[in-house]
Write an enzyme that holds these catalytic residues in place. Sequence first.
Site, PDB file in Angstrom:
ATOM      1  N   LYS A  30      82.284 -25.440  16.393  1.00 14.31           N
ATOM      2  CA  LYS A  30      83.391 -24.912  17.198  1.00 14.31           C
ATOM      3  C   LYS A  30      83.193 -25.221  18.683  1.00 14.31           C
ATOM      4  O   LYS A  30      84.119 -25.668  19.350  1.00 14.31           O
ATOM      5  CB  LYS A  30      83.499 -23.382  17.034  1.00 14.31           C
ATOM      6  CG  LYS A  30      83.758 -22.918  15.613  1.00 14.31           C
ATOM      7  CD  LYS A  30      83.944 -21.411  15.543  1.00 14.31           C
ATOM      8  CE  LYS A  30      82.696 -20.611  15.903  1.00 14.31           C
ATOM      9  NZ  LYS A  30      81.597 -20.715  14.925  1.00 14.31           N
ATOM     10  N   ARG A  87      86.710 -12.469  15.181  1.00 12.08           N
ATOM     11  CA  ARG A  87      85.660 -12.582  14.161  1.00 12.08           C
ATOM     12  C   ARG A  87      85.865 -11.577  13.041  1.00 12.08           C
ATOM     13  O   ARG A  87      85.117 -11.585  12.074  1.00 12.08           O
ATOM     14  CB  ARG A  87      84.308 -12.227  14.786  1.00 12.08           C
ATOM     15  CG  ARG A  87      83.577 -13.341  15.493  1.00 12.08           C
ATOM     16  CD  ARG A  87      82.650 -14.056  14.576  1.00 12.08           C
ATOM     17  NE  ARG A  87      81.296 -14.318  15.030  1.00 12.08           N
ATOM     18  CZ  ARG A  87      80.922 -15.084  16.023  1.00 12.08           C
ATOM     19  NH1 ARG A  87      81.788 -15.633  16.808  1.00 12.08           N
ATOM     20  NH2 ARG A  87      79.650 -15.297  16.265  1.00 12.08           N
ATOM     21  N   ARG A 120      68.874 -26.518  16.188  1.00 15.32           N
ATOM     22  CA  ARG A 120      69.658 -26.420  17.424  1.00 15.32           C
ATOM     23  C   ARG A 120      68.830 -25.797  18.544  1.00 15.32           C
ATOM     24  O   ARG A 120      68.073 -24.875  18.319  1.00 15.32           O
ATOM     25  CB  ARG A 120      70.895 -25.557  17.137  1.00 15.32           C
ATOM     26  CG  ARG A 120      71.799 -25.353  18.331  1.00 15.32           C
ATOM     27  CD  ARG A 120      73.204 -25.066  17.884  1.00 15.32           C
ATOM     28  NE  ARG A 120      73.477 -23.640  17.738  1.00 15.32           N
ATOM     29  CZ  ARG A 120      74.683 -23.160  17.436  1.00 15.32           C
ATOM     30  NH1 ARG A 120      75.697 -23.979  17.221  1.00 15.32           N
ATOM     31  NH2 ARG A 120      74.867 -21.875  17.327  1.00 15.32           N
ATOM     32  N   ARG A 143      67.596 -20.105  20.357  1.00 15.91           N
ATOM     33  CA  ARG A 143      68.181 -18.793  20.628  1.00 15.91           C
ATOM     34  C   ARG A 143      67.466 -17.694  19.842  1.00 15.91           C
ATOM     35  O   ARG A 143      66.959 -17.942  18.764  1.00 15.91           O
ATOM     36  CB  ARG A 143      69.667 -18.804  20.233  1.00 15.91           C
ATOM     37  CG  ARG A 143      70.577 -19.280  21.344  1.00 15.91           C
ATOM     38  CD  ARG A 143      71.968 -19.612  20.880  1.00 15.91           C
ATOM     39  NE  ARG A 143      72.552 -18.669  19.936  1.00 15.91           N
ATOM     40  CZ  ARG A 143      73.780 -18.812  19.425  1.00 15.91           C
ATOM     41  NH1 ARG A 143      74.539 -19.838  19.790  1.00 15.91           N
ATOM     42  NH2 ARG A 143      74.245 -17.947  18.567  1.00 15.91           N
ATOM     43  N   ARG A 163      73.535 -14.064   9.862  1.00 10.79           N
ATOM     44  CA  ARG A 163      74.801 -14.471  10.504  1.00 10.79           C
ATOM     45  C   ARG A 163      75.744 -15.114   9.493  1.00 10.79           C
ATOM     46  O   ARG A 163      76.949 -14.916   9.535  1.00 10.79           O
ATOM     47  CB  ARG A 163      74.518 -15.444  11.652  1.00 10.79           C
ATOM     48  CG  ARG A 163      74.209 -14.709  12.957  1.00 10.79           C
ATOM     49  CD  ARG A 163      73.473 -15.594  13.924  1.00 10.79           C
ATOM     50  NE  ARG A 163      74.276 -16.671  14.465  1.00 10.79           N
ATOM     51  CZ  ARG A 163      73.767 -17.834  14.898  1.00 10.79           C
ATOM     52  NH1 ARG A 163      72.476 -18.066  14.819  1.00 10.79           N
ATOM     53  NH2 ARG A 163      74.558 -18.746  15.395  1.00 10.79           N
TER      54      ARG A 163
HETATM   55  P1  ADP Z   1      77.652 -18.585  16.409  1.00 11.61           P
HETATM   56  O1  ADP Z   1      76.843 -19.792  16.614  1.00 11.61           O
HETATM   57  O2  ADP Z   1      77.103 -17.594  15.441  1.00 11.61           O
HETATM   58  O3  ADP Z   1      79.121 -18.881  16.201  1.00 11.61           O
HETATM   59  P2  ADP Z   1      78.257 -17.228  18.888  1.00 11.61           P
HETATM   60  O4  ADP Z   1      77.644 -17.807  20.079  1.00 11.61           O
HETATM   61  O5  ADP Z   1      79.710 -17.370  18.670  1.00 11.61           O
HETATM   62  O6  ADP Z   1      77.410 -17.777  17.687  1.00 11.61           O
HETATM   63  O7  ADP Z   1      77.920 -15.663  18.815  1.00 11.61           O
HETATM   64  C1  ADP Z   1      76.606 -15.166  18.912  1.00 11.61           C
HETATM   65  C2  ADP Z   1      76.577 -13.674  18.624  1.00 11.61           C
HETATM   66  O8  ADP Z   1      77.424 -12.987  19.559  1.00 11.61           O
HETATM   67  C3  ADP Z   1      77.141 -13.279  17.257  1.00 11.61           C
HETATM   68  O9  ADP Z   1      76.163 -13.364  16.262  1.00 11.61           O
HETATM   69  C4  ADP Z   1      77.580 -11.842  17.529  1.00 11.61           C
HETATM   70  O10 ADP Z   1      76.480 -10.963  17.568  1.00 11.61           O
HETATM   71  C5  ADP Z   1      78.127 -11.927  18.928  1.00 11.61           C
HETATM   72  N1  ADP Z   1      79.584 -12.232  18.949  1.00 11.61           N
HETATM   73  C6  ADP Z   1      80.181 -13.335  19.470  1.00 11.61           C
HETATM   74  N2  ADP Z   1      81.525 -13.284  19.331  1.00 11.61           N
HETATM   75  C7  ADP Z   1      81.788 -12.116  18.694  1.00 11.61           C
HETATM   76  C8  ADP Z   1      82.975 -11.484  18.243  1.00 11.61           C
HETATM   77  N3  ADP Z   1      84.195 -12.050  18.418  1.00 11.61           N
HETATM   78  N4  ADP Z   1      82.875 -10.291  17.621  1.00 11.61           N
HETATM   79  C9  ADP Z   1      81.670  -9.695  17.434  1.00 11.61           C
HETATM   80  N5  ADP Z   1      80.518 -10.240  17.827  1.00 11.61           N
HETATM   81  C10 ADP Z   1      80.550 -11.434  18.459  1.00 11.61           C
END
Ligand code: ADP
Length: 213
Positions: free
Chosen positions: A13, A88, A127, A160, A171
């Site tokens: 994404k 999400r 990553r 991370r 996740r």
């Molecule tokens: P990923 O690589 O899992 O898509 P992100 O960078 O989008 O990672 O998100 C990392 C973390 O931030 C998620 O695991 C969650 O804890 C939190 N997070 C991000 N966006 C949301 C959201 N829209 N709703 C709830 N938690 C979120």
Amino acid sequence: MRLILLGAPGAGKGTVAKMLTKIDGSVQISTGDILRAAVKNGTDLGKKAKEFMDAGDLVPDELIMGIMKDRLREDDCKAGYLLDGFPRTIPQAEQLKVLLEEIGHKLDAVVNLNVPRDVILDRLTTRRTCTDCGAIYNVKSNPPKEEGKCDKCGGPVVQRDDETEEAISNRLDVYNEKTAPLADFYKGEGMLLDIEATSSDTVVDAIKGHVGI
Ligand code: ADP
Ligand code: ZN
């Protein structure tokens, strides 16, 4: 353009969003990046979010909606935006619908990036991310020129906290349970564009074709 990008962690994404911003000046809005910056800066939001994030759990909907209600009203959103990692959950999607009606924005599409689980697992464990500018690297396919140092800003490039094997597996489970149902939600709204997302270039071309740019 105004898009939602759906897809499991590691589906690409962020990469696709960055490519799209260069096409028409839309901004990438990543709730993950906003939250990581808050954690790094030790803000109230960051303190509330950190534990959930490190475990690979979702941050509560109220916190996320609080961020997005302000963010989508900012000036740079006038050029369009690519929502990366938001919504999400079904409640977030429902509240976003109300918010978009309030501010008079119409989405062009909701893009669902489908990637096989083994590809995702491999991508996430290899990553690495710059903690200063968010640039993404991969130890196998795209390492920084100097180990552990960002090519773009010189910041530290690390794994991370939520990219340990255990947090990754959590996740992906959370994704399947809470976020995957959004594809059907948006299908019902007539907005879903489903794409087999093994290469980012193919994805970008499909989106361009769909949006008509
Ligand atoms: P990923 O690589 O899992 O898509 P992100 O960078 O989008 O990672 O998100 C990392 C973390 O931030 C998620 O695991 C969650 O804890 C939190 N997070 C991000 N966006 C949301 C959201 N829209 N709703 C709830 N938690 C979120
Ligand atoms: Zn950097």
